[in-house]
Write an enzyme that holds these catalytic residues in place. Structure first.
Site, short mmCIF file in Angstrom:
data_model
loop_
_atom_site.label_atom_id
_atom_site.label_comp_id
_atom_site.label_asym_id
_atom_site.label_seq_id
_atom_site.Cartn_x
_atom_site.Cartn_y
_atom_site.Cartn_z
N ASP A 568 52.12 77.95 76.24
CA ASP A 568 51.24 77.78 77.39
C ASP A 568 51.95 78.37 78.62
OD1 ASP A 568 49.10 76.96 78.93
OD2 ASP A 568 49.45 74.82 78.65
N ASP A 644 41.82 76.24 80.73
CA ASP A 644 41.53 74.94 81.32
C ASP A 644 40.07 74.82 81.73
OD1 ASP A 644 44.16 74.41 80.90
OD2 ASP A 644 44.78 74.73 82.97
#
Length: 970
Positions: A568, A644
């Site tokens: 990430d 996200d």
């Protein structure tokens, strides 16, 4: 005190960033518009018209596989070198660089899987202002016009693409800053040269010319060749009047908010336009939260390609997101083409069209009146640095494009089978007891899953490659418990490293000098989850090799064979950096600025991680690595997800075109966080999201740390049953998914694909992005609207038939069908003429189903025929490549006979899996059914027939999946 104050300010910035995430809204002011990006603004201020560039025909050099010719900008006399290559497989490569740069310009490495093989070029004709070239393969030819410079690509007599027809080629050459000491020295040197040359008569020589003589020589098309250029010429060119950009704000440094970006090389952007006559539909250039078909950008910002960490991104705008693939596809009923712009710097893409804003009625009126112009789409690429290196993929079919692009950047890696199952994640599972409870919960509620995930809180103070000693004191025992159930775990390993003298990973990276540097030569530090963090230089092959070694079982303490990795924050995310990322004047190995390589950073992180997983097994086991940032070629290393998102209906809808766009440019292994990362989904939204996710390639539920728990059994029995059913549908189709990924691995074709890929002449499909195909056999139209009571499904294919996979109802195409839906509905249709393999004995994980029997669904087409295939191997090693241990089976139904044979005799794999049922859709009732195998007496099979739905079910053929056989209906 100053250092402490700096740390305090950094912490404050980090908290602001965290607050933005907590309130679940993107602050668009944190990210640049084109007007705030100086090079984009400069490029856009260059208006379409006559190009200042001229090709010098006398400099043309033609070799067996390439053409080289000099271009000159008649405004500043700076020469460029254009190289053109005809490539095998119906592709063309165009490269434009400075003829004599002050220093090398960045050329993207490691993305191409090799040097593309070339074909022979030949001159077909020329005159005073043009040259015509044959591109070797097919019927394409290229006409290069000298003044103003442009290139036209034709197929036969039809113009299919033009380069620089709008005159928007911009190439900002490297130069010395005005009034700098070195510039004054350069001017002095030039003046001395002038005085020396005045002492001698002017004779043909290789000496540098004055500016006036250079202009005269340029007009006579007699610029020196590359070999004849000297260092003094470079100095002279650098000291000339240069471009107007040298005087414009943002050329040598640029301020955005509180950050100032120094530009020691000055303005270095490149741009070029491409015109596509006859084209109204273009796709690709992910990642953007937008429709599949790209919009025109007139009157707004261009599409931006610049990997950024964007909290809860907005939808339907061209803002940059986490990944960038600079590939655009153009499609009409005659052909499909592609443009691959190989540049890793910040890039903007403008799209204009002469039909934009016209209604369908208006276009029809133009046609009926015999007027109106030919539809045309123009695409303009603008990058901050590097060179022009562009591949034209000439198709002509969509599948040709996929093959061509895969030949350049590789295909989607064949994933391990478990990774196609269901993944359970959140930020964060609290401790080992929590992990065990969730794992047991799936068994108690009879819901299959394959992988449980751990986010950043699992590590010791967010020191990656470690475990929190209080929450996860016994990681190996935890992993062993999962392995006993044939399940896996994924832990997060991010590329920001906590600056801590007690942290082994940090100390090793620092001691090896592997961190990215500041412009002053110090280790670059930014703020991320651990606080102050260093950023390893993944562009350095030695750094990548070291990173890979850290995944060895004796280096990553507590890891086991069933632990995989999530990368990430690898844009890279820097909470206190400009636009929440790294400063562009940071320096990588070789002296390259971060501005040159930015979009490659995440690509390299995933590459090094995947290699580490392969190496830890001695090259035997396939890796699984999920990445947030990506670039062209990332498909070779694993999966991506859409970042996200939020628990909102529109975010559910947008996941479909986002993944379709990625599939078109090679990245098939895509998914979105089921349920939405931010916010708390209402039960209806959560159920619908599971139904959508079950039919997308990567199927993972994930949620923000501040959201309520979302395990599937926490929303009441009714919703739990709906979620269970969706997940079980996914597991039943795992043989189909795995086979589709095998085809993607071999051909580059997307697993999840727009309808127009299979129906390229059906204009109705060109703008559809709320339904899609899996492979070429299943059409999926998920329910994505709140309170929906029905959906409009378009069934394509003139004369084709489709079967509802749940009711087996036969439907004729083409038609738009209104389908009434309930909360249990997942509209899926099997294409007539296809054969799909399923495993309908769903167990707790995919590995538990490895040797379970198959059911074949044979959907008869209008002619009473069908075909399909099945790929089988051990599901996790490279033995399918290294030892030929695989089965690729072909099934065919024709003349009332179903046959099974090998689709690839090179493969061999032993399995006890067998066929327990054959379901034939659209079949009449036979008098008898017989099974025949070589060397075995013909046997009669039991069957049932449903007259109302024309479904024939054959019970227990009981043949091994690897055997050849035939079943006859009599």
């Amino acid at each position: 005190m100053a250092a402490a104050g700096g740390r305090f300010r950094m912490a404050a910035v980090a908290w602001v960033v965290l607050f933005l995430g907590a309130v679940w809204a993107v602050d668009r002011s944190n990210f640049k518009t084109c007007d705030q990006s100086s090079f984009c603004k400069r490029q856009r201020n260059t208006k379409a018209g006559s190009s200042p560039y001229r090709a010098l025909l006398d400099s043309l050099q033609l070799s067996q596989d390439s053409m080289k010719i000099q271009l000159v900008n008649e405004a500043n006399k700076v020469p460029l070198l254009l190289e053109l290559y005809g490539l095998k497989g119906n592709m063309t490569r165009i490269r434009i660089n400075e003829l004599n740069p002050l220093k090398p310009r960045y050329e993207v490495p490691d993305v191409l899987i090799g040097d593309p093989p070339t074909t022979r070029l030949s001159v077909m004709g020329r005159d005073d202002n043009s040259v015509e070239l044959s591109l070797g393969e097919g019927t394409h030819k290229l006409i290069l016009t000298a003044k103003p410079f442009r290139m036209d690509l034709l197929e036969g007599r039809e113009l299919v693409l033009s380069v620089n027809s709008r005159g928007l080629l911009v190439f900002e050459h490297l130069r010395l800053k005005k009034d700098s000491f070195s510039d004054k020295v350069s001017s002095t040197v030039v003046s001395m040269w002038d005085r020396i040359k005045n002492l001698f008569s002017r004779a043909p020589s290789k000496e540098p010319a004055t500016e006036e003589e250079g202009a005269a020589e340029a007009s006579d098309a007699s610029l020196p060749t590359e070999q004849e250029s000297t260092e003094s010429e470079k100095t002279e060119e650098a000291s000339k009047g240069a471009d107007e950009a040298e005087e414009e704000p943002g050329s040598w440094e640029e301020t955005f908010k509180t950050h100032t970006d120094s530009k020691p090389n000055g303005p270095t952007s490149v741009g070029l336009d491409f015109s596509l006559p006859g084209v109204e539909n273009v796709y690709g250039i992910p990642e953007h939260a937008d429709n599949l078909r790209l919009r025109t950008t007139e009157g707004g910002d261009p599409y931006r390609l610049y990997n950024l960490d964007v909290f809860q991104y907005e939808l339907y705008n061209p803002m940059a997101l986490y990944g960038s693939v600079p590939v655009l596809l153009a499609h009409n009923t005659q052909r499909t083409m592609g443009i691959f712009w190989l540049n890793a710097a910040e890039t903007w893409v403008d799209i204009t069209s002469n039909t934009a804003g016209k209604t369908l009625f208006g276009k029809m009126l133009d046609y009926m009146q015999g007027g109106g112009e030919t539809p045309q789409t123009d695409v303009r690429w603008m990058s901050e640095s590097g060179i022009v290196d562009v591949f034209l993929l000439l198709g002509p079919s969509p599948k040709d494009i996929f093959r061509q692009y895969a030949s350049l950047t590789g295909t989607q890696a064949l994933p391990p089978l478990f990774s196609l199952g269901y993944h359970q994640s959140r930020w964060n599972y609290n401790d080992e007891e929590d992990v065990n409870a969730v794992d047991n919960g799936f068994d108690e509620h009879d819901i299959p899953y394959d992988v449980i995930w751990l986010d950043i809180e699992h590590a010791d103070g967010k020191r990656y490659f470690t475990w929190d000693p209080n929450k996860f004191p016994h990681p190996r025992e935890m992993l062993q418990r999962l392995a006993a159930k044939r399940r896996q775990m994924v832990s997060i390993v991010d590329p920001h490293i906590k600056v801590d003298s007690g942290y082994r990973v940090h100390n090793e990276i620092r001691s090896r000098n592997f961190y990215v540097k500041t412009k002053d030569g110090n280790d670059y530090e930014g703020w991320c989850w651990p606080g102050s963090a260093g950023y390893p230089d993944f562009t350095n092959p030695e750094m990548r090799a070291w990173w890979s070694s850290m995944f060895a079982y004796d280096q990553y303490e507590g890891s086991m064979e069933n632990l995989y990795t999530w990368n990430d924050m690898n844009e890279p995310s820097v909470f206190n950096g400009p636009e929440v990322t790294m400063h562009k004047d940071a320096v990588h190995q070789g002296g390259w600025e971060h501005r040159d390589i930015h979009n490659l950073y995440g690509f390299y992180v995933q590459m090094a991680t995947a290699l580490g997983q392969v190496q830890r097994s001695g090259g035997v086991e396939r890796p699984f690595v999920l990445t947030r940032a990506f670039f062209a070629g990332s498909q070779r290393y694993g999966a991506v997800w859409t970042g996200d998102n939020a628990a909102e209906w529109d975010h559910l809808k947008i996941s479909i075109p986002m993944c379709l766009s990625l599939g078109l440019v090679g990245i098939s292994f895509c998914g979105a966080d089921v349920g939405g990362f931010f916010k708390n989904p209402e039960p209806e939204l959560l159920v619908r999201w599971y139904q959508v996710g079950a039919y997308q390639p990567f199927f993972r539920a994930h949620a923000h740390v501040d959201t309520t728990r979302r395990e599937p059994w926490l929303f009441g029995e009714d919703n739990e049953a709906l979620i269970r059913d969706a997940i079980r549908q996914r597991y039943a189709l795992l043989p189909f998914w795995y086979t589709a990924f095998y085809h993607s691995y071999r051909t580059g074709e997307p697993v999840m694909r727009p309808l127009w890929v299979e129906y390229p002449q059906d204009v109705t499909t060109f703008s559809i992005d709320d339904q899609y195909l899996l492979g070429d056999a299943l059409l999926v139209h998920p329910v994505t609207a709140q309170g929906a009571r029905g959906v409009q499904v378009y069934l394509p294919g003139k004369g084709e038939v489709w079967y509802d996979v749940h009711t087996h109802q036969k439907l004729h195409a083409p038609q738009t069908l209104y389908l009434t839906v309930t909360m249990s509905s997942i509209p899926v249709y099997q294409r007539g003429g296809s054969i799909v393999a399923r495993k309908e004995r769903v167990r707790r994980s995919s590995d538990c189903m490895q040797n379970d029997p198959y059911t074949l669904y044979v959907a008869l087409g209008p002619q009473g025929t069908a075909k399909g295939d099945l790929y089988v191997d051990d599901g996790h090693t490279y033995n399918f490549e290294t030892k030929g241990q695989y089965l690729h089976r072909r099934f065919s139904f024709s003349g009332n006979t179903l046959t099974a044979s090998s689709a690839d005799p090179k493969g061999s794999y032993e399995t006890s899996a067998w066929i327990e049922r054959v379901v034939i859709l659209g079949a009449g009732k036979p008098a008898a059914v017989f099974l025949k195998q070589a060397g075995v007496a013909e046997t009669r099979l039991d069957f049932t027939h449903e007259a109302e739905t024309s479904v024939l079910t054959l019970r227990k053929p009981a043949v091994n999946i690897g055997a050849d056989w035939s079943i006859s209906l009599r």
